[in-house]
Design a protein around this motif. Structure first.
Motif, PDB file in Angstrom:
ATOM      1  N   ASN A 194      24.918  47.195  61.108  1.00 60.46           N
ATOM      2  CA  ASN A 194      24.231  46.568  59.984  1.00 60.46           C
ATOM      3  C   ASN A 194      22.874  47.216  59.736  1.00 60.46           C
ATOM      4  O   ASN A 194      22.446  47.378  58.604  1.00 60.46           O
ATOM      5  CB  ASN A 194      24.029  45.070  60.256  1.00 60.46           C
ATOM      6  CG  ASN A 194      25.328  44.319  60.091  1.00 60.46           C
ATOM      7  OD1 ASN A 194      26.222  44.760  59.377  1.00 60.46           O
ATOM      8  ND2 ASN A 194      25.453  43.193  60.771  1.00 60.46           N
TER       9      ASN A 194
ATOM     10  N   ARG B 299      23.296  59.099  51.984  1.00 59.19           N
ATOM     11  CA  ARG B 299      24.493  58.747  51.218  1.00 59.19           C
ATOM     12  C   ARG B 299      25.416  59.952  51.119  1.00 59.19           C
ATOM     13  O   ARG B 299      24.966  61.090  51.067  1.00 59.19           O
ATOM     14  CB  ARG B 299      24.087  58.239  49.824  1.00 59.19           C
ATOM     15  CG  ARG B 299      23.598  59.313  48.887  1.00 59.19           C
ATOM     16  CD  ARG B 299      23.126  58.713  47.582  1.00 59.19           C
ATOM     17  NE  ARG B 299      22.374  59.700  46.833  1.00 59.19           N
ATOM     18  CZ  ARG B 299      22.938  60.655  46.106  1.00 59.19           C
ATOM     19  NH1 ARG B 299      24.244  60.765  46.042  1.00 59.19           N
ATOM     20  NH2 ARG B 299      22.185  61.522  45.447  1.00 59.19           N
TER      21      ARG B 299
ATOM     22  N   ASP C  39      22.385  51.169  55.859  1.00 64.13           N
ATOM     23  CA  ASP C  39      21.629  51.579  54.674  1.00 64.13           C
ATOM     24  C   ASP C  39      20.570  52.641  54.985  1.00 64.13           C
ATOM     25  O   ASP C  39      19.842  53.061  54.108  1.00 64.13           O
ATOM     26  CB  ASP C  39      20.983  50.361  53.991  1.00 64.13           C
ATOM     27  CG  ASP C  39      20.474  49.354  54.989  1.00 64.13           C
ATOM     28  OD1 ASP C  39      21.295  48.523  55.427  1.00 64.13           O
ATOM     29  OD2 ASP C  39      19.284  49.414  55.353  1.00 64.13           O
TER      30      ASP C  39
END
Lengths: 254, 421
Positions: B412, B420, B416
């Motif tokens: 988790n 990417r 992010d």
């Protein structure tokens, strides 16, 4: 524009290749002129990629001769052929996954800029080399990926990087193996514009499945079926060839 | 080199300079022999591990004969020292490790020409053969290798650029430190050169390198030879320290040790093998005093690293980089703390079982008794066995549960933070 008057860059003379008892390339003869944009098409298994592997020295040929700018290359290992001015890309993306995008391009420049196997030049202070790698990065529109590991790039970006690595060394004959395979229409348009730009003035040989791309780009199209050339000439000529229609295009348009 | 790395390296060097004095025995006015010899051992093992990683981590070459070059550096050094001492050949002590390096280089050139034609499994097989060949040769050719007894020497040859006698361990330690810094510095420099970068490139994709003008065999050969040079320096320091070199210094076990240190430390980071060498040396010097079974612990540590942390210690530290830069390290404190208890139960249970087994068999044969917190423990009674096995099993189950939790938190947290695709 036809360049039939230009000197021959790549000459393939009756090349054959056996894998075991099977003859995959069955006597291919081709002359590719300097500055020509030459597309090789043909159904799956026709031997297009094998042809590239033979020309670039990845596999040894069984018989025949290959000349690059008048010099015989069919007995040479890949790195020597590359040093003589022939460079290629791969159908399956072939880059250095754990190096950054910048490092990938810099590596591709090293040999042609005379660094050879040097273990004394610190790369960080080689201003001209680094500036050139930066310029390539801009050309490929990958400047915002400077420090990204190449393995983490998107597929289209990896393909662009590979094209950049292929042309970086300043080779005069460029072999591209399905550079747009697996790309969306937009990505294909972008990749083709890139290829046109970076191969300006060079001899380009390309294996391609996308007929739109082929007929847009090629000066000469060669049709390969079962390891033999069944037609070779300007796009209009190839398009109207009966043999080609029967063997290949017809089947495709059904 | 970035400024931060340079400062870090300087701090480590200063620490290495000061450490012997931290453990100085002021009451008796002498150095702690244990610390000085452990630190000396660390220096040569660091050179061995980092030079091994020039192959494994940097060039993707799984070599099984790295000790060969270390050993050849060592044997060359004892013969040189004997020549200096007995025949008065004028070579100063400080230069001898360089000559040991050249011996390693020469050996690596000969064997590299054979091995580096191949890569991957074939390369590993050839190097395994070379290692065995040299270990056998060391037992056969007595003139150079001295057979099973090895070759001994006396390092007090009284030839020094600085008038040092090298009678004390601390002088030898500083000689080792200087050469370790030189060797590590040079190896770091190499990673920034065209050859160093093309070694990485051929590791990732040797075929692509070929189509860029590079002969991957040549890249492998040069990298292998240079790695042999540095290993030779390490061997030279070994010979100077122990004044004897036996076939152990070029046998397979030491090659395996090089692999162990590099892997446990982390092959993907330049400093990883340094960490590994320090850890293994501490285990070797420290735990081997406490337990007969220290090799079992090293082995289990190695297997656990391969299974659960293939990036090694340095890789684990590096993985925290993005989290730290995002300023979210605090989110990991509790999950880490939750790993402590099951970890302790697991480790203590395992150590208990191993030690009980060891004392039940080997210990009994040697007439030793297992003593814990000053009270002897009866290895024939059931209670310690039940406690150990119980702790081990509870530890395993609990750890599974907690590590799954940790994994979720980690995922988790990092999802992010990843670049990417």
């Amino acid at each position: 524009m036809s360049t039939s008057m230009a000197p021959v860059a790549l000459s393939i003379r009756d090349v054959r290749k056996n894998f075991g008892a099977t003859e995959i390339i069955r006597g291919v003869t081709l002359d590719i002129a300097q500055g020509e944009r030459h597309c090789i098409i043909g159904p799956n298994g026709a031997g297009k990629t094998t042809c590239f592997n033979l020309i670039s020295g990845r596999f040894p040929i069984t018989s025949g001769e290959i000349h690059l700018n008048g010099e015989r290359i069919d007995q040479l290992p890949p790195h020597k052929i590359n040093r003589m001015g022939l460079s290629r890309s791969f159908q399956i993306t072939s880059i250095f996954h754990r190096l950054t995008v910048f490092e990938n391009l810099r590596c591709a420049l090293l040999w042609s800029r005379g660094y050879k196997y040097s273990f004394w030049h610190p790369l960080g202070t080689q201003k001209a080399l680094n500036a050139e790698a930066e310029r390539l990065l801009e050309d490929l529109n990958l400047h915002d990926r400077h420090n990204t590991e190449a393995g983490l790039l998107s597929y289209a970006e990896q393909r662009a990087l590979e094209i950049g690595m292929t042309i970086a060394g300043g080779a005069t004959v460029i072999l591209l193996d399905e550079p747009t395979a697996g790309m969306s229409n937009t990505e294909t348009d972008y990749a083709m514009a890139l290829i046109r730009r970076v191969t300006e003035g060079k001899t380009l040989v390309m294996v391609e499945h996308d007929m739109k791309v082929v007929f847009d780009l090629a000066d000469v199209i060669t049709v390969l079926v079962y390891g033999q050339v069944i037609a070779s000439g300007p796009p209009a000529e190839v398009r109207s060839s009966r043999a080609v229609q029967e063997a290949y295009l017809g089947a495709l348009e059904e | 080199m970035r400024m931060r790395e340079l400062i870090f390296a300087l701090v480590v060097i200063v620490l290495a300079l000061l450490l012997p004095w931290v453990f100085y025995d002021w009451a008796h006015n002498r150095h702690s022999g244990f610390m000085v010899s452990m630190l000396s051992q660390m220096g040569m093992m660091i050179i061995l591990a980092v030079s091994y990683n020039m192959l494994l981590g940097q060039a993707g070459l799984f070599s099984l004969c790295h000790a060969t070059f270390f050993g050849m550096g060592g044997y060359t050094t004892v013969h040189l020292l004997n020549a200096v001492g007995k025949e008065g050949v004028p070579i100063p002590m400080e230069v001898i490790p360089l000559l040991a390096g050249l011996a390693g280089l020469a050996t690596a050139i000969v064997f590299g020409a054979m091995a580096t034609k191949q890569r991957a499994t074939a390369f590993a097989m050839i190097t395994l053969g070379i290692g065995e060949l040299m270990a056998t040769a060391a037992l056969m050719f007595h003139h150079f290798f001295g057979g099973e007894g090895g070759v001994s020497t006396d390092r007090m040859v009284d030839r020094s650029l600085f008038g040092l006698s090298y009678a004390s361990g601390i002088q030898v330690y500083y000689l080792i430190l200087v050469w370790t810094v030189i060797a590590i510095g040079l190896m770091y420099y190499l990673t920034m050169t065209p050859l160093g970068r093309m070694a990485n490139a051929t590791r990732d994709n040797f075929e692509r390198a070929q189509f860029m003008g590079y002969d991957p065999r040549m890249v492998r050969f040069l990298q292998f030879s240079l790695a042999g040079f540095f290993a030779g320096i390490g061997g030279g320091l070994y010979a100077i320290t122990y004044e004897i070199v036996t076939f152990d210094s070029l046998a397979g076990a030491l090659s395996a040790n090089a692999l162990l240190m590099a892997y446990i430390g982390g092959t993907g980071v330049f400093g990883g093998p340094i960490l590994g060498a320090i850890l293994i040396t501490v285990l070797q010097s420290g735990v081997s005093l406490l337990s007969n079974s220290w090799l079992v612990y090293v082995g289990v540590l190695f297997i656990s690293m391969v299974m659960f942390a293939p990036a090694g210690l340095a890789g684990m530290i590096k993985a925290h980089g993005p989290v730290r830069r995002a300023g979210r390290m605090h989110a990991l404190i509790v999950p880490y703390l939750r790993l402590v208890l099951p970890g302790l139960a697991l480790v203590l249970g395992f150590v208990g079982v191993v030690e009980l087994l060891s004392f039940y068999t080997i210990g009994a044969a040697q007439g030793k008794k297992l003593v814990l917190f000053g009270s002897p423990i009866d290895v024939k009674s059931a209670i310690p066995w039940v406690i150990s096995f119980g702790s081990l099993i509870v530890g395993i189950v609990w750890m599974k549960f907690e590590s799954a939790h940790f994994h979720r938190v980690w995922e988790n947290l990092t999802v992010d933070l990843r670049p990417r695709r």
